[in-house]
Design an enzyme around this catalytic site. Sequence first.
Site, PDB file in Angstrom:
ATOM      1  N   HIS A   1       0.805  -1.223   0.000  1.00 51.45           N
ATOM      2  CA  HIS A   1       0.000   0.000   0.000  1.00 51.45           C
ATOM      3  C   HIS A   1       0.840   1.275   0.000  1.00 51.45           C
ATOM      4  O   HIS A   1       0.342   2.340  -0.316  1.00 51.45           O
ATOM      5  CB  HIS A   1      -1.029  -0.010   1.146  1.00 51.45           C
ATOM      6  CG  HIS A   1      -0.475   0.204   2.507  1.00 51.45           C
ATOM      7  ND1 HIS A   1      -0.224  -0.842   3.379  1.00 51.45           N
ATOM      8  CD2 HIS A   1      -0.125   1.334   3.172  1.00 51.45           C
ATOM      9  CE1 HIS A   1       0.241  -0.349   4.525  1.00 51.45           C
ATOM     10  NE2 HIS A   1       0.313   0.963   4.415  1.00 51.45           N
TER      11      HIS A   1
ATOM     12  N   ASP B   1       0.035  -7.581   1.160  1.00 52.79           N
ATOM     13  CA  ASP B   1       0.422  -6.186   1.384  1.00 52.79           C
ATOM     14  C   ASP B   1       1.944  -6.074   1.502  1.00 52.79           C
ATOM     15  O   ASP B   1       2.476  -5.417   2.392  1.00 52.79           O
ATOM     16  CB  ASP B   1      -0.268  -5.598   2.616  1.00 52.79           C
ATOM     17  CG  ASP B   1      -0.209  -4.069   2.615  1.00 52.79           C
ATOM     18  OD1 ASP B   1       0.157  -3.473   1.582  1.00 52.79           O
ATOM     19  OD2 ASP B   1      -0.498  -3.464   3.670  1.00 52.79           O
TER      20      ASP B   1
ATOM     21  N   SER C   1       4.304   1.985   8.245  1.00 57.26           N
ATOM     22  CA  SER C   1       4.056   0.881   7.334  1.00 57.26           C
ATOM     23  C   SER C   1       5.315   0.533   6.554  1.00 57.26           C
ATOM     24  O   SER C   1       5.953   1.397   5.959  1.00 57.26           O
ATOM     25  CB  SER C   1       2.955   1.253   6.332  1.00 57.26           C
ATOM     26  OG  SER C   1       1.742   1.440   6.990  1.00 57.26           O
TER      27      SER C   1
END
Length: 192
Positions: free
Chosen positions: A53, A83, A155
């Site tokens: 992402h 992901d 992230s």
Amino acid sequence: QVGTPANSVAAATLSNEDIVRNSMPAVVVVNTAEASGSGFLISESGVVVTNAHVVRGHPSATVTMANGKAVESSSIYVDADRDLALIKLFGNAYPYLRISHAIPEQGADVLAIGSPGVGTTILVNSVTKGVVSGIRQFGDGTWIQTDAAINHGNSGGPLLNRKGEVVGVNTLRAPTSEYSGMNFALSSTEID
């Protein structure tokens, strides 16, 4: 040391300070035209792990090393189901982190490193500490539940064990405030 793992002292447990000091050269900020996230190098040849992402929909990314040097990507591979993304950088002789091939035990201490954003400011290489709350199977992947804080911008950063090895890729936190301390990292066993 260039060309050796940034966390090369991985035989014994280390202090938090040593883990952070040894790992920082291989932890990076990943920037695209629209957003930024975190990542870490896993090879001397310049392969960076981050979340899908962070880079999804972008043909290239700029990776900023801990020393402030910006390096362009030569290619990006995305595994949307987990992901997970791999970014190949131009050049070689990069510092990198060792990957653990074992899933950590519930209750094990872990450190999360990443670069969360606060407004327009990126807090480069912030560190949080927690424990492994559980190991979960979601979809096709193995996920580490932890109470180590993972915030927007963390992230793609590494989740490290007490040996300084990567046990997970920091991915997300529970989306509502009623689930305080519920964060997830994709297990490093999913990187292979």
